[in-house]
Design a protein around this motif. Structure first.
Motif, PDB file in Angstrom:
ATOM      1  N   HIS A  62      38.469  34.583  32.879  1.00  0.00           N
ATOM      2  CA  HIS A  62      39.178  33.326  32.669  1.00  0.00           C
ATOM      3  C   HIS A  62      38.525  32.240  33.509  1.00  0.00           C
ATOM      4  O   HIS A  62      38.240  32.420  34.696  1.00  0.00           O
ATOM      5  N   ILE A  63      38.263  31.079  32.883  1.00  0.00           N
ATOM      6  CA  ILE A  63      37.419  30.065  33.520  1.00  0.00           C
ATOM      7  C   ILE A  63      38.042  29.477  34.778  1.00  0.00           C
ATOM      8  O   ILE A  63      37.328  28.983  35.649  1.00  0.00           O
ATOM      9  N   ARG A  64      39.364  29.512  34.920  1.00  0.00           N
ATOM     10  CA  ARG A  64      39.991  28.864  36.080  1.00  0.00           C
ATOM     11  C   ARG A  64      40.652  29.865  37.026  1.00  0.00           C
ATOM     12  O   ARG A  64      41.425  29.468  37.908  1.00  0.00           O
ATOM     13  N   MET A  65      40.337  31.132  36.889  1.00  0.00           N
ATOM     14  CA  MET A  65      41.037  32.135  37.688  1.00  0.00           C
ATOM     15  C   MET A  65      40.795  31.964  39.187  1.00  0.00           C
ATOM     16  O   MET A  65      41.694  32.173  39.995  1.00  0.00           O
ATOM     17  N   ILE A  66      39.579  31.545  39.575  1.00  0.00           N
ATOM     18  CA  ILE A  66      39.279  31.521  41.000  1.00  0.00           C
ATOM     19  C   ILE A  66      39.755  30.242  41.688  1.00  0.00           C
ATOM     20  O   ILE A  66      39.540  30.070  42.887  1.00  0.00           O
ATOM     21  N   GLU A  67      40.433  29.367  40.948  1.00  0.00           N
ATOM     22  CA  GLU A  67      41.015  28.194  41.588  1.00  0.00           C
ATOM     23  C   GLU A  67      42.539  28.278  41.612  1.00  0.00           C
ATOM     24  O   GLU A  67      43.211  27.331  41.987  1.00  0.00           O
ATOM     25  N   ARG A  68      43.088  29.472  41.284  1.00  0.00           N
ATOM     26  CA  ARG A  68      44.537  29.611  41.176  1.00  0.00           C
ATOM     27  C   ARG A  68      45.026  30.754  42.058  1.00  0.00           C
ATOM     28  O   ARG A  68      44.740  31.923  41.796  1.00  0.00           O
ATOM     29  N   THR A  69      45.798  30.443  43.089  1.00  0.00           N
ATOM     30  CA  THR A  69      46.368  31.515  43.915  1.00  0.00           C
ATOM     31  C   THR A  69      47.330  32.364  43.108  1.00  0.00           C
ATOM     32  O   THR A  69      47.431  33.567  43.330  1.00  0.00           O
ATOM     33  N   PHE A  70      48.049  31.741  42.170  1.00  0.00           N
ATOM     34  CA  PHE A  70      49.050  32.483  41.409  1.00  0.00           C
ATOM     35  C   PHE A  70      48.417  33.481  40.431  1.00  0.00           C
ATOM     36  O   PHE A  70      49.117  34.296  39.830  1.00  0.00           O
ATOM     37  N   VAL A  71      47.100  33.414  40.272  1.00  0.00           N
ATOM     38  CA  VAL A  71      46.372  34.437  39.519  1.00  0.00           C
ATOM     39  C   VAL A  71      45.693  35.407  40.473  1.00  0.00           C
ATOM     40  O   VAL A  71      45.798  36.621  40.322  1.00  0.00           O
ATOM     41  N   LEU A  72      45.001  34.866  41.479  1.00  0.00           N
ATOM     42  CA  LEU A  72      44.203  35.729  42.348  1.00  0.00           C
ATOM     43  C   LEU A  72      45.042  36.647  43.232  1.00  0.00           C
ATOM     44  O   LEU A  72      44.674  37.804  43.461  1.00  0.00           O
ATOM     45  N   VAL A  73      46.154  36.157  43.770  1.00  0.00           N
ATOM     46  CA  VAL A  73      46.965  37.013  44.643  1.00  0.00           C
ATOM     47  C   VAL A  73      47.484  38.233  43.882  1.00  0.00           C
ATOM     48  O   VAL A  73      47.269  39.370  44.319  1.00  0.00           O
ATOM     49  N   PRO A  74      48.161  38.065  42.732  1.00  0.00           N
ATOM     50  CA  PRO A  74      48.600  39.261  42.012  1.00  0.00           C
ATOM     51  C   PRO A  74      47.445  40.102  41.470  1.00  0.00           C
ATOM     52  O   PRO A  74      47.526  41.336  41.447  1.00  0.00           O
ATOM     53  N   LEU A  75      46.352  39.457  41.046  1.00  0.00           N
ATOM     54  CA  LEU A  75      45.209  40.216  40.539  1.00  0.00           C
ATOM     55  C   LEU A  75      44.630  41.108  41.629  1.00  0.00           C
ATOM     56  O   LEU A  75      44.272  42.274  41.370  1.00  0.00           O
ATOM     57  N   CYS A  76      44.550  40.589  42.848  1.00  0.00           N
ATOM     58  CA  CYS A  76      43.967  41.364  43.946  1.00  0.00           C
ATOM     59  C   CYS A  76      44.872  42.509  44.400  1.00  0.00           C
ATOM     60  O   CYS A  76      44.450  43.340  45.212  1.00  0.00           O
ATOM     61  N   GLU A  77      46.087  42.567  43.885  1.00  0.00           N
ATOM     62  CA  GLU A  77      46.936  43.737  44.110  1.00  0.00           C
ATOM     63  C   GLU A  77      46.571  44.879  43.157  1.00  0.00           C
ATOM     64  O   GLU A  77      46.985  46.020  43.366  1.00  0.00           O
ATOM     65  N   LEU A  78      45.789  44.564  42.130  1.00  0.00           N
ATOM     66  CA  LEU A  78      45.470  45.545  41.097  1.00  0.00           C
ATOM     67  C   LEU A  78      44.001  45.951  41.085  1.00  0.00           C
ATOM     68  O   LEU A  78      43.636  46.913  40.397  1.00  0.00           O
ATOM     69  N   ILE A  79      43.155  45.208  41.796  1.00  0.00           N
ATOM     70  CA  ILE A  79      41.729  45.537  41.828  1.00  0.00           C
ATOM     71  C   ILE A  79      41.282  45.724  43.273  1.00  0.00           C
ATOM     72  O   ILE A  79      41.771  45.028  44.164  1.00  0.00           O
ATOM     73  N   PRO A  80      40.359  46.633  43.536  1.00  0.00           N
ATOM     74  CA  PRO A  80      39.944  46.913  44.917  1.00  0.00           C
ATOM     75  C   PRO A  80      39.097  45.795  45.501  1.00  0.00           C
ATOM     76  O   PRO A  80      38.552  44.956  44.765  1.00  0.00           O
ATOM     77  N   PRO A  81      38.957  45.761  46.826  1.00  0.00           N
ATOM     78  CA  PRO A  81      38.204  44.682  47.495  1.00  0.00           C
ATOM     79  C   PRO A  81      36.739  44.591  47.099  1.00  0.00           C
ATOM     80  O   PRO A  81      36.123  43.540  47.276  1.00  0.00           O
ATOM     81  N   ASP A  82      36.167  45.673  46.570  1.00  0.00           N
ATOM     82  CA  ASP A  82      34.751  45.629  46.188  1.00  0.00           C
ATOM     83  C   ASP A  82      34.564  45.393  44.689  1.00  0.00           C
ATOM     84  O   ASP A  82      33.467  45.552  44.164  1.00  0.00           O
ATOM     85  N   PHE A  83      35.613  44.962  43.998  1.00  0.00           N
ATOM     86  CA  PHE A  83      35.503  44.623  42.577  1.00  0.00           C
ATOM     87  C   PHE A  83      34.758  43.303  42.455  1.00  0.00           C
ATOM     88  O   PHE A  83      35.162  42.286  43.025  1.00  0.00           O
ATOM     89  N   ILE A  84      33.676  43.291  41.686  1.00  0.00           N
ATOM     90  CA  ILE A  84      32.794  42.129  41.595  1.00  0.00           C
ATOM     91  C   ILE A  84      33.133  41.287  40.365  1.00  0.00           C
ATOM     92  O   ILE A  84      33.258  41.800  39.258  1.00  0.00           O
ATOM     93  N   HIS A  85      33.277  39.993  40.594  1.00  0.00           N
ATOM     94  CA  HIS A  85      33.492  39.054  39.484  1.00  0.00           C
ATOM     95  C   HIS A  85      32.247  39.074  38.587  1.00  0.00           C
ATOM     96  O   HIS A  85      31.129  38.904  39.067  1.00  0.00           O
ATOM     97  N   PRO A  86      32.414  39.292  37.282  1.00  0.00           N
ATOM     98  CA  PRO A  86      31.247  39.450  36.403  1.00  0.00           C
ATOM     99  C   PRO A  86      30.318  38.242  36.350  1.00  0.00           C
ATOM    100  O   PRO A  86      29.131  38.396  36.058  1.00  0.00           O
ATOM    101  N   VAL A  87      30.830  37.053  36.626  1.00  0.00           N
ATOM    102  CA  VAL A  87      30.001  35.856  36.556  1.00  0.00           C
ATOM    103  C   VAL A  87      29.489  35.438  37.926  1.00  0.00           C
ATOM    104  O   VAL A  87      28.302  35.197  38.121  1.00  0.00           O
ATOM    105  N   THR A  88      30.373  35.352  38.910  1.00  0.00           N
ATOM    106  CA  THR A  88      29.974  34.830  40.216  1.00  0.00           C
ATOM    107  C   THR A  88      29.235  35.851  41.065  1.00  0.00           C
ATOM    108  O   THR A  88      28.586  35.480  42.047  1.00  0.00           O
TER     109      THR A  88
END
Length: 785
Positions: A397-423
């Motif tokens: 999603h193009i705006r995921m990394i500028e939204r705490t309300f997406v990143l905080v819950p997402l980071c509860e479901l993916i491990p710390p070494d999960f790499i963003h496919p684009v960045t």
């Protein structure tokens, strides 16, 4: 002119006489070109330096005069190229001096770049001029704006970049017009749309070899000058002819419609991340959801239910729920947000259609304008590690990394070494950067989030008309900043044999309701009703006895106080839990975390109630003996917390065992937002271990693990934690107070310490006294007063 290397042997020359930035002009292809001439004469001025006599060296004043005289004498001469001019200057001016080796560089300036050609030549005794090593052509400071980058803002505006290109080439064999080469490269970069400067550099390299086949090697450097305010950043890459010829890919060309800042267009050149590579097997996707009109919890639960009903979708995990301020369009109600981890055999576009059907057909979303209020919003955030870039779908999603309300819950479901496919950065790092950044208040009033633990509304899935008057009830916590007042859970024992206050009077409903009235008057947050003593070694009542103790009390409290009192029921039996919920209980507090009754998780999932999971081992009879907390083999688990101290090991073992239970809960449909953690003071722990749990609560609250076999990630980040030290044996042992009722002061100290170390809820017998303790603890440790 002889292009062979000079065969004569000569002394190695380490001294240089130079002329720099000599202004020169000449007709080149009928155009008068202003140039700079830089000349280096390799010589030996040992005698000149020792005798201080210029006759043993080269007189740079004479050299300059000779160049200017040559310019004047040949001002009408028209040269075919800059290379041709350079060769004349070497032959007719430079080698008239007393030298055998010379380097001449000609510099000319174009509109947005500069070109310099450096010819290295030697002259033999018989006056044959030959090349030394390689000549060099540099296209430098080529300034151009292009779409490049991985972040959203980089996609909607062109970025300034600066290219510097160094070519090793034999200019005796190649006489290209390098100004045209620079213009061609400039035009290509201007009309490109790469994500990375690495790809841009490679394709410029390819283009150089296409334009000038005789190049021996090419080094391309690209600087981004406007992306980091305190530094220029970039890359460079050197490739020779053989390396370029071995590449099986062509120069990347971009269609005009894909070189635009009017919409989000991101290229995907990686075969591994292209949608055409999708197979028909299982895929993992992450869905962000948000709701801010209607009964938000019902909307979210209905969406999850419909996803699970689809024969090609399975919801594997949910995040916590968060209340957030609206973004972009600010004049609307707060949102409830979270994320889902799903397994699906649908393609991204097939999944998108399912989500849109749920939004617009099932939950009647109406889109009046972008970012307007909505019953439900479902966005695909990630799909495996694919990159999708179409007019109707962008993944990630193009705006995921500028939204705490997406990143905080997402980071509860993916491990710390999960790499963003684009960045190519860990998503957790993006969250950290976002949390540390200055919020943009024009986009969102605040990036802060409030964790919500929903309380049941009777009953979640009634039809819409009957739901209109129902209120979304919840417990709330600012777990990101630890700024929520500690919640007080008061213990209401309906038992004759509890370790602290067991007596026959507890079984009297009228007497019990007087205690409830007192709790209500003292503003306790939760009343925890228990009909079964769980002290180690105690005799357990029959299930009917527990039911007959608990259910009448729950009903009476609900009858008298309705929704103004939050009721928890302390039971490990699923039948008691279910009947209590039907009678009005809001929370189930299970000292076994579901290990004593394998049907408990089904009940918790069915009624969507908060679930306090207490850590213990064995059963009521054996738990006191099971106190070995030495480090066990992690097996298939990847633990992200570095265990340094003995206390770290103890709480990690507790967390691992609780996580094993949580993974089973998820499989049964329990949501993360239902779970409240209790590390289990007094249960299967000796004195020193109970103290370790309190002291190492911050480590416990940050526990993270990934099961490499099941691919399940579990973290305790932002989960509420309950601590229950009240009147327990370890306090009596330390203080010498054998009677439970005498342990108030020790309990106060334990509660204060617990607040300081991060407990969010405390479970107590002496609620009047502990109310003051919580107020002081919050004032000292959280600055809440």
């Amino acid at each position: 002119m002889n292009t062979e290397h000079s065969q004569s042997t000569c002394k190695i020359l380490n001294d240089v006489v130079m002329v720099k930035n000599l202004e020169y002009s000449a007709l080149i292809k009928n155009k008068l070109q202003p140039l700079h001439v830089n000349t280096k004469f390799l010589t030996d001025f040992a005698l000149a330096s020792s005798t201080d006599d210029l006759k043993y060296s080269i007189n740079y004043a004479v050299v300059c005069r000779d160049f200017k005289n040559y310019e004047k004498e040949h001002k009408e001469q028209n040269y075919n190229s800059v290379v041709s001019l350079a060769k004349h200057l070497i032959k007719d001016v430079a080698f008239k001096q007393n030298c055998q080796n010379v380097s001449v560089e000609l510099e000319l300036k174009e509109e947005n770049f500069e070109v310099s050609l450096t010819l290295n030549r030697t002259i033999s005794d018989d006056k044959n001029i030959s090349i030394v090593g390689n000549d060099c052509v540099t296209i430098k400071n080529l300034s151009v704006s292009t779409i490049i980058g991985i972040f959203t803002f980089e996609r909607f505006q062109k970025q300034p970049v600066v290219l510097n290109i160094d070519l090793e080439i034999n200019l005796d064999e190649n006489d290209s017009d390098f100004s045209i080469v620079g213009s061609t490269i400039s035009n290509y970069v201007e009309n490109s749309n790469f994500k990375t400067v690495e790809a841009l550099v490679l394709n410029v390299n390819k283009m150089i070899y296409k334009l000038i086949p005789f190049v021996n090697s090419c080094n391309v450097g690209v600087l981004k000058t406007d992306i980091i305010e305190y530094s220029d950043v970039g890359v460079s890459s050197k490739r020779n002819k053989k390396e370029i010829s071995e590449l099986d890919s062509e120069i990347v060309e971009f269609a005009d419609e894909n070189v635009t800042t009017d919409r989000f267009v991101i290229p995907n050149l990686n075969q591994e991340t292209q949608t055409k590579q999708i197979d028909t097997g299982d895929h993992i996707a992450f869905i962000a959801f948000g709701s801010n009109i209607g009964h938000q919890l019902h909307n979210i639960l209905q969406a999850i239910e419909e996803l699970n009903l689809h024969d090609k979708i399975e919801v594997l995990q949910t995040s916590s729920l968060y209340k957030s301020k609206p973004m972009y369009y600010l004049d609307q109600p707060d949102f409830i947000n979270g994320c889902l981890k799903i397994k699906t055999t649908l393609t991204p576009h097939e999944l998108l259609k399912v989500l849109k059907d749920i939004e617009y057909l099932s939950l009647k979303r109406i889109k009046h304008f972008d970012n307007c209020p909505r019953t439900i919003d479902l966005d695909i955030i990630l799909y495996d590690s694919l990159i999708v870039n179409t007019s109707d779908l962008n993944i990630p999603h193009i705006r995921m990394i500028e939204r705490t309300f997406v990143l905080v819950p997402l980071c509860e479901l993916i491990p710390p070494d999960f790499i963003h496919p684009v960045t190519a950065e860990p998503v957790h790092d993006h969250l950290k950067q976002l949390m540390e950044s200055e919020p943009k208040t024009d986009l969102q009033e605040s990036i802060d989030l409030i964790s919500l633990v929903p309380l049941p509304t009777r009953f979640p899935m009634l039809d819409e008309d009957k739901n209109k008057s129902l209120k979304f009830r919840y417990l709330e916590y600012d777990l990101v900043h630890s700024k929520t007042a500690t919640q007080l859970m008061a213990i209401l024992n309906i038992t004759p044999d509890s370790f602290s206050d067991g007596c026959e009077a507890n079984l009297d409903l009228e007497s019990t309701m007087k205690k409830v009235d007192e709790m209500y008057e003292n503003n306790v947050d939760i009343i925890d009703v228990g009909g079964c003593s769980t002290r180690p070694g105690s005799l357990q009542p029959l299930i009917d006895d527990e039911m007959n103790r608990v259910i009448p009390v729950v009903k009476e409290i609900k009858k008298k106080y309705a929704e103004s009192v939050i009721i928890s029921v302390d039971t490990y039996r699923s039948e008691v839990a279910e009947e209590a919920i039907k009678a009005g209980a809001d929370i189930i507090n299970d000292i076994s975390a579901g290990t004593f009754d394998d049907k408990m998780y089904d009940v918790i999932a069915k009624y969507n109630v908060p679930y306090v999971i207490n850590h213990t081992r064995g059963d009521i009879k054996t738990m006191a003996k099971l106190v070995d907390y030495g480090q066990t083999d992690d097996g298939d688990l990847k633990i992200y917390n570095k265990r340094i101290t003995k206390e770290d090991i103890i709480v990690t073992e507790i967390a691992k065992e609780l996580s094993s239970n949580i993974e089973k809960m998820y499989a049964k449909g329990v949501k993360r937002w239902q779970i409240i953690l209790d590390p289990g003071l007094g249960f299967a722990k000796n004195l020193s271990q109970n103290l370790s749990v309190i002291r190492d609560l911050p480590f416990f609250k940050q526990y993270k693990q990934f099961d490499v076999k099941t691919k399940t990630y579990i973290s305790f980040d932002y989960m509420p934690v309950l601590l229950g030290p009240s009147r327990k044996k370890f306090i009596g042992t330390i203080t010498g107070k054998e009677t439970a009722a005498e342990r108030i002061n020790g309990t106060s100290a334990s509660i204060t310490a617990g607040i300081g170390f991060g407990s969010d809820i405390v479970r107590v017998h002496d609620f009047k006294e502990m109310k003051d303790v919580c107020l002081m603890g919050d004032a000292i440790y959280k600055n809440i007063h």
